[in-house]
Design an enzyme around this catalytic site. Structure first.
Site, mmCIF file in Angstrom:
data_model
loop_
_atom_site.group_PDB
_atom_site.id
_atom_site.type_symbol
_atom_site.label_atom_id
_atom_site.label_comp_id
_atom_site.label_asym_id
_atom_site.label_seq_id
_atom_site.Cartn_x
_atom_site.Cartn_y
_atom_site.Cartn_z
ATOM 1 C CE LYS A 183 -3.226 3.069 1.121
ATOM 2 N NZ LYS A 183 -2.324 4.193 1.455
ATOM 3 C CD GLU A 186 -1.731 8.996 2.173
ATOM 4 O OE1 GLU A 186 -2.333 9.441 3.175
ATOM 5 O OE2 GLU A 186 -1.427 7.790 2.034
ATOM 6 N N GLY A 240 4.550 3.891 11.178
ATOM 7 C CA GLY A 240 3.825 5.152 11.155
ATOM 8 C C GLY A 240 3.325 5.552 12.528
ATOM 9 C CB SER A 241 0.696 7.921 13.496
ATOM 10 O OG SER A 241 -0.492 7.369 12.925
ATOM 11 N N GLY A 245 -1.472 2.824 13.301
ATOM 12 C CA GLY A 245 -1.011 1.475 13.617
ATOM 13 C C GLY A 245 -2.005 0.715 14.481
ATOM 14 C CD GLU A 264 9.171 2.203 13.957
ATOM 15 O OE1 GLU A 264 8.762 3.183 14.627
ATOM 16 O OE2 GLU A 264 9.756 2.312 12.888
ATOM 17 C CB CYS A 301 10.629 6.194 14.463
ATOM 18 S SG CYS A 301 11.916 5.166 13.732
ATOM 19 C CD GLU A 392 6.469 10.445 17.711
ATOM 20 O OE1 GLU A 392 7.488 10.311 17.027
ATOM 21 O OE2 GLU A 392 5.479 9.677 17.639
#
Length: 509
Positions: A183, A186, A240-241, A245, A264, A301, A392
């Site tokens: 995927k 974008e 990602g976030s 996630g 992650e 990250c 974060e």
């Protein structure tokens, strides 16, 4: 050449009517190519094709998979400047970063190729039969690992190459024997399509089954949700976030057949700095950490978003110096307007909490999508009292917690959610007094650094890139290094089997 279409195996497809464009964040304009988002029919075709390919690909020898991975590396290099230009245009990141990340991507592919060219990575075990054993005979037992099946990988926003189309998740899944449906993120759809074309060329050149790799475009959750829910999909890789996630994890767990999600996610990567270290080399530490906080516009990250130390006059001087050095570094472009907006919003949330004081924030005119770095501070008491301060802030932002003593410093560590990394900055004379701090950190993180910075993740067997939730969805596994392959396999024991029916790697011991 970027077409804006999806890859369904080796076929370009654009059946849909919904499209999007990527953004050049430096110029704050849309890039020209229109990317057609995948339809439900294309998702179904990709999943069915991957399932059929799995029947063949799972039996490809280790050397055959190694040839495929090495060919992917070669085809990515063959994209040359076209890939570098797409990367920089869609991400706002400099050309040097693009070239470096391409090198890491190539190295990861070759590392997995080297791993699977031999069979010992499977950790096969053999227990020979003992028919004369009393009171019961012992059967012959042999154990190996086999691939799970088709894997969905979500491309990451902050690493358009190394954690995306042919990044660590894809490379490790293909090495394990699992077809991949990617995927595309974008924000870098063009970069992703170019890399996808390289994978398809490599698959054809090495005679891999059609469907061993597909790439689909789509904004928002529609395409991703359909892929996670598809019954032919057997595992998911995500970087990602926390919000995205966790949503993927929840979807996968609610399926009729739940599947593993290796996500992650977020991390503020606590850094403990002892008073002695500040006293001996505070200025050097401030210089080093100002660079670490701002490198890559803070969009790693492993960015050090939380520094923890003990209050005192020299600590105050250190914080002032760190802040001055951080905001003096020239502002850099963020990946996307949405990421810039999130950075500002979350920075304001943390900064506005009780007891939080802004030490320095970059002032003056800043270009669109560029980030104003910021250092804020808070007492240990206020930090412990307010979980909103723990979140974060994805960008060049760091919070310094001033604990009243070592006991409170350990409380601060223990109050944290799971993290990818933890760091200790200390002097030789501190070492014998650090055991409790090391113990506290080891319960919260996946990697502990001594006298270094967390930014920068070495790709090697001893690296663990994961940690307790929400740093990752399964702290036992890494997304970096060759051990990442173990996410995509499961153990199988063969009992009393004829040699002819055993997997090739179990026929001899």
């Amino acid at each position: 050449m970027i077409t804006g279409k999806n890859y369904i195996g080796n076929k370009l497809s654009a059946l849909g009517t919904i499209s999007h464009k990527t953004i050049n964040p430096k110029l704050n304009i849309e890039n020209p190519t229109k990317f057609i988002e995948a339809t439900s029919e294309e998702i179904e075709e990709a999943a069915q094709l991957a399932s059929q390919a799995f029947k063949v690909y799972r039996k490809v020898s280790g050397k055959g998979k190694a040839a495929f991975l090495n060919a992917i590396a070669d085809e990515i290099l063959a994209l040359d400047q076209e890939l570098i230009d797409a990367y920089t245009t869609e991400s706002g990141l400099p050309e040097g970063r693009a070239i470096g990340e391409r090198g890491r991507t190539i190295m990861q592919l070759k590392s997995f190729a080297d791993l699977v060219s031999k069979e010992n990575w499977k950790n096969n075990s053999f227990d020979e039969a003992i028919p004369e054993r009393q009171p019961l005979p012992k059967d012959d037992l042999r154990k190996t690992v086999i691939p799970l099946g088709p894997v969905v990988v979500f491309g990451a926003s902050n690493f358009p190459l190394a954690f995306s189309t042919a990044g660590g998740d894809t490379a490790s899944a293909l090495a394990a024997g699992c077809p991949v449906i990617l995927k595309a993120h974008e924000m870098h759809s063009g970069t992703s399509e170019l890399v996808a074309s390289a994978i398809i060329k490599a698959a054809e050149k090495t005679s891999m089954p059609n469907g061993v790799f597909s790439q689909l475009s789509g904004r928002g959750p529609v395409v991703g949700s359909a892929l996670v829910n598809h019954p032919k999909v057997k595992a998911v890789g995500f970087t990602g976030s926390i919000g995205a996630g966790r949503a993927i994890f929840n979807l996968a767990s609610m399926r009729e057949e739940p599947i593993p999600v290796y996500a992650e996610m977020g991390s503020i990567n606590p850094v403990v700095i002892t008073p002695r270290a500040i006293d001996v080399r505070g200025e050097a530490i401030a210089t080093n950490y100002a660079s670490s906080i701002t490198v890559g516009t803070g969009q790693f990250c492993t960015n050090p978003g939380l520094l923890i130390t003990i209050e005192g006059d020299k600590t105050d001087d250190f914080i002032q110096d760190l802040a001055k050095k951080t905001v003096a570094i020239e502002p850099q472009c963020m990946l996307h307007p949405n990421i810039k907006a999130g950075f500002e919003k979350n920075g304001e949330i943390v900064s506005s909490q009780k007891g939080v004081k802004t030490v320095a924030k970059m002032e003056g005119e800043i270009k669109n999508n560029f980030a104003a770095s910021q250092i804020v501070t808070v007492s240990g008491v206020d930090f412990l009292a307010n979980a909103k301060i723990h979140q974060e802030v994805f960008g060049p932002f760091s919070l310094v917690v001033k604990s009243k003593d070592e006991a409170q410093l350990i409380e601060v560590i223990e109050a944290l959610e799971g993290q990818l990394t933890g760091t200790i900055i200390a002097e030789k004379e501190d070492v014998e007094n650090l055991i409790d701090i090391v113990d506290a950190l080891s319960n919260r993180v996946g990697r502990i650094i001594f006298n270094g910075v967390p930014t920068g993740v070495e790709v090697c067997p001893s690296m663990h890139h994961g940690g307790p939730y929400p740093a990752s969805s399964d702290s036992k596994f890494t997304s970096v290094g060759v051990d990442a392959i173990y996410r995509w396999v499961r153990p199988v024991s063969y009992q009393s089997f004829p040699t002819e029916l055993l997997p090739e790697s179990l026929k001899n011991n």
